[in-house]
Write a protein that holds these residues in place. Structure first.
Motif, PDB file in Angstrom:
ATOM      1  N   ASN A   1       0.809  -1.227   0.000  1.00 25.19           N
ATOM      2  CA  ASN A   1       0.000   0.000   0.000  1.00 25.19           C
ATOM      3  C   ASN A   1       0.836   1.268   0.000  1.00 25.19           C
ATOM      4  N   THR A   2       0.485   2.160  -0.901  1.00 31.90           N
ATOM      5  CA  THR A   2       1.013   3.507  -0.729  1.00 31.90           C
ATOM      6  C   THR A   2       0.208   4.135   0.412  1.00 31.90           C
ATOM      7  N   GLY A   3       0.772   5.144   1.035  1.00 31.07           N
ATOM      8  CA  GLY A   3       0.026   5.768   2.122  1.00 31.07           C
ATOM      9  C   GLY A   3       0.932   6.363   3.169  1.00 31.07           C
ATOM     10  N   VAL A   4       0.367   6.524   4.367  1.00 34.61           N
ATOM     11  CA  VAL A   4       1.061   7.218   5.448  1.00 34.61           C
ATOM     12  C   VAL A   4       1.481   6.200   6.512  1.00 34.61           C
ATOM     13  N   TYR A   5       2.741   6.269   6.908  1.00 36.88           N
ATOM     14  CA  TYR A   5       3.341   5.357   7.876  1.00 36.88           C
ATOM     15  C   TYR A   5       3.907   6.164   9.037  1.00 36.88           C
ATOM     16  N   TYR A   6       4.241   5.482  10.135  1.00 38.62           N
ATOM     17  CA  TYR A   6       4.844   6.189  11.269  1.00 38.62           C
ATOM     18  C   TYR A   6       5.994   5.391  11.845  1.00 38.62           C
ATOM     19  N   GLY A   7       6.831   6.071  12.598  1.00 37.59           N
ATOM     20  CA  GLY A   7       7.970   5.407  13.227  1.00 37.59           C
ATOM     21  C   GLY A   7       8.890   6.439  13.836  1.00 37.59           C
ATOM     22  N   TYR A   8      10.171   6.120  13.833  1.00 40.21           N
ATOM     23  CA  TYR A   8      11.193   7.026  14.369  1.00 40.21           C
ATOM     24  C   TYR A   8      12.212   7.337  13.286  1.00 40.21           C
ATOM     25  N   ALA A   9      12.820   8.519  13.385  1.00 36.54           N
ATOM     26  CA  ALA A   9      13.887   8.876  12.439  1.00 36.54           C
ATOM     27  C   ALA A   9      14.939   9.698  13.163  1.00 36.54           C
ATOM     28  N   GLN A  10      16.113   9.712  12.554  1.00 35.14           N
ATOM     29  CA  GLN A  10      17.239  10.469  13.109  1.00 35.14           C
ATOM     30  C   GLN A  10      18.056  11.050  11.953  1.00 35.14           C
ATOM     31  N   VAL A  11      18.468  12.292  12.116  1.00 34.79           N
ATOM     32  CA  VAL A  11      19.361  12.914  11.138  1.00 34.79           C
ATOM     33  C   VAL A  11      20.765  12.877  11.720  1.00 34.79           C
ATOM     34  N   VAL A  12      21.701  12.318  10.952  1.00 34.77           N
ATOM     35  CA  VAL A  12      23.075  12.177  11.445  1.00 34.77           C
ATOM     36  C   VAL A  12      23.978  13.124  10.656  1.00 34.77           C
ATOM     37  N   THR A  13      24.736  13.929  11.370  1.00 34.28           N
ATOM     38  CA  THR A  13      25.663  14.855  10.709  1.00 34.28           C
ATOM     39  C   THR A  13      26.790  14.056  10.067  1.00 34.28           C
ATOM     40  N   PRO A  14      27.071  14.282   8.748  1.00 35.59           N
ATOM     41  CA  PRO A  14      28.166  13.525   8.122  1.00 35.59           C
ATOM     42  C   PRO A  14      29.485  13.842   8.825  1.00 35.59           C
ATOM     43  N   SER A  15      30.348  12.806   8.968  1.00 38.13           N
ATOM     44  CA  SER A  15      31.604  13.078   9.679  1.00 38.13           C
ATOM     45  C   SER A  15      32.421  14.089   8.873  1.00 38.13           C
ATOM     46  N   GLY A  16      33.055  15.002   9.580  1.00 41.36           N
ATOM     47  CA  GLY A  16      33.871  16.022   8.916  1.00 41.36           C
ATOM     48  C   GLY A  16      33.068  17.228   8.455  1.00 41.36           C
ATOM     49  N   ASP A  17      31.750  17.236   8.690  1.00 42.99           N
ATOM     50  CA  ASP A  17      30.946  18.383   8.276  1.00 42.99           C
ATOM     51  C   ASP A  17      31.356  19.595   9.114  1.00 42.99           C
ATOM     52  N   SER A  18      31.590  20.720   8.409  1.00 38.06           N
ATOM     53  CA  SER A  18      32.110  21.890   9.118  1.00 38.06           C
ATOM     54  C   SER A  18      30.999  22.636   9.866  1.00 38.06           C
ATOM     55  N   THR A  19      29.746  22.349   9.498  1.00 40.90           N
ATOM     56  CA  THR A  19      28.646  23.029  10.196  1.00 40.90           C
ATOM     57  C   THR A  19      27.710  21.982  10.804  1.00 40.90           C
ATOM     58  N   PRO A  20      28.185  21.299  11.862  1.00 36.14           N
ATOM     59  CA  PRO A  20      27.348  20.239  12.442  1.00 36.14           C
ATOM     60  C   PRO A  20      26.026  20.794  12.962  1.00 36.14           C
ATOM     61  N   MET A  21      25.044  19.905  13.070  1.00 39.63           N
ATOM     62  CA  MET A  21      23.758  20.334  13.598  1.00 39.63           C
ATOM     63  C   MET A  21      23.851  20.483  15.108  1.00 39.63           C
ATOM     64  N   HIS A  22      22.921  21.211  15.659  1.00 36.00           N
ATOM     65  CA  HIS A  22      22.836  21.305  17.115  1.00 36.00           C
ATOM     66  C   HIS A  22      22.528  19.897  17.638  1.00 36.00           C
ATOM     67  N   PRO A  23      23.189  19.459  18.731  1.00 41.99           N
ATOM     68  CA  PRO A  23      22.971  18.080  19.215  1.00 41.99           C
ATOM     69  C   PRO A  23      21.489  17.754  19.423  1.00 41.99           C
ATOM     70  N   ARG A  24      20.667  18.761  19.780  1.00 39.96           N
ATOM     71  CA  ARG A  24      19.251  18.414  20.022  1.00 39.96           C
ATOM     72  C   ARG A  24      18.545  18.030  18.716  1.00 39.96           C
ATOM     73  N   ASP A  25      19.151  18.378  17.569  1.00 40.79           N
ATOM     74  CA  ASP A  25      18.555  18.016  16.280  1.00 40.79           C
ATOM     75  C   ASP A  25      18.999  16.631  15.797  1.00 40.79           C
ATOM     76  N   ASN A  26      19.915  16.005  16.531  1.00 40.04           N
ATOM     77  CA  ASN A  26      20.416  14.679  16.132  1.00 40.04           C
ATOM     78  C   ASN A  26      19.766  13.547  16.913  1.00 40.04           C
ATOM     79  N   GLY A  27      18.753  13.841  17.695  1.00 42.72           N
ATOM     80  CA  GLY A  27      18.097  12.801  18.490  1.00 42.72           C
ATOM     81  C   GLY A  27      17.244  11.874  17.636  1.00 42.72           C
ATOM     82  N   VAL A  28      16.786  10.785  18.247  1.00 43.27           N
ATOM     83  CA  VAL A  28      15.832   9.873  17.601  1.00 43.27           C
ATOM     84  C   VAL A  28      14.448  10.451  17.877  1.00 43.27           C
ATOM     85  N   LEU A  29      13.724  10.761  16.797  1.00 42.54           N
ATOM     86  CA  LEU A  29      12.493  11.560  16.933  1.00 42.54           C
ATOM     87  C   LEU A  29      11.313  10.877  16.235  1.00 42.54           C
ATOM     88  N   PRO A  30      10.096  11.138  16.702  1.00 49.91           N
ATOM     89  CA  PRO A  30       8.925  10.560  16.031  1.00 49.91           C
ATOM     90  C   PRO A  30       8.746  11.129  14.625  1.00 49.91           C
TER      91      PRO A  30
END
Ligand SMILES: Cc1cc2nc3c(=O)[nH]c(=O)nc-3n(C[C@H](O)[C@H](O)[C@H](O)COP(=O)(O)O)c2cc1C
Length: 205
Positions: free
Chosen positions: A82-111
């Motif tokens: 089925n195409t459609g809407v799903y739910y779960g958890y996601a996380q954005v990971v800053t690539p290693s060596g990135d000169s402008t890392p994200m704020h740590p609160r943005d790297n959490g596991v989030l709904p």
């Protein structure tokens, strides 16, 4: 056996079944929580990929910015019919060596909520998987790695006669996802080893 969403995506648009129209009755009758007490096959489904730019309408038109996953990253969804809407958890990971890392609160596991389909309201020509993470990010994260665990299905993809009705359904989807993830057997997946748990101090639900 019915074809999977990916198989249907390879059909020419003329033979692809049209999405049903969202109606007022559909909206009134929507349950606030869906699915079993613990994830059942084919869930959990693990996804990972670099975030790509979509058309940008999610943030601008719908107040719901989404991160698009590359085609190869959605192969694990190929068991889904089925195409459609799903739910779960996601996380954005800053690539290693990135000169402008994200704020740590943005790297959490989030709904998150995920739309898998052709966005019939916008008449897209291509199947996409778009993830909306329920969190205010400090900055864009195109090119960053997105990790996700898909835990359940909320509803089919629908067509709309107004943008407002689509926004209302998306807002309801977000609430359903949060209610679903409150269940202990789903909550556990916020600690799944697929995620970079060094960032999990900021995990929120
Ligand atoms: C939770 C959620 C539910 C959605 N449901 C639908 C839907 O039923 N029908 C539809 O046409 N698009 C749906 N969408 C997709 C939006 O149309 C899409 O995210 C929007 O077109 C933005 O894409 P873009 O950033 O690539 O422009 C949904 C998106 C989300 C996040």
């Amino acid at each position: 056996m019915s074809p999977t969403a990916l198989e249907v995506s390879q059909q020419v648009p003329e033979v692809r079944p049209a999405a049903k129209l969202s109606t007022a009755e559909f909206r009134v009758g929507r349950p606030e929580i869906v699915g079993p007490e613990k994830p059942e096959t084919p869930f959990p489904i693990i996804l990972v990929g670099r975030v790509q730019r979509g058309f940008g309408r999610g943030g601008k038109d719908l107040g719901c910015p989404t991160a698009n996953l590359p085609d190869e990253s959605i192969i694990p969804m190929s068991s889904i019919a089925n195409t459609g809407v799903y739910y779960g958890y996601a996380q954005v990971v800053t690539p290693s060596g990135d000169s402008t890392p994200m704020h740590p609160r943005d790297n959490g596991v989030l709904p998150m909520v995920m739309s898998l389909g052709w966005n019939p309201f916008y008449k897209n020509e291509k199947l996409t998987a778009e993830i909306h993470i329920m969190h205010e990010f400090d900055k864009d994260f195109y090119g960053f790695e997105m990790r996700a665990v898909v835990l359940g299905y909320i509803r089919p993809e629908l067509d709309y006669t107004s943008r407002e009705a689509l926004i209302d359904d998306i807002e309801f989807d977000k609430q359903v996802a949060l209610n679903c993830l409150e269940r202990p057997e789903y909550r556990k997946y916020a600690q799944d080893p697929h995620f970079d748990l060094r960032c999990s101090v900021d995990t929120q639900i």
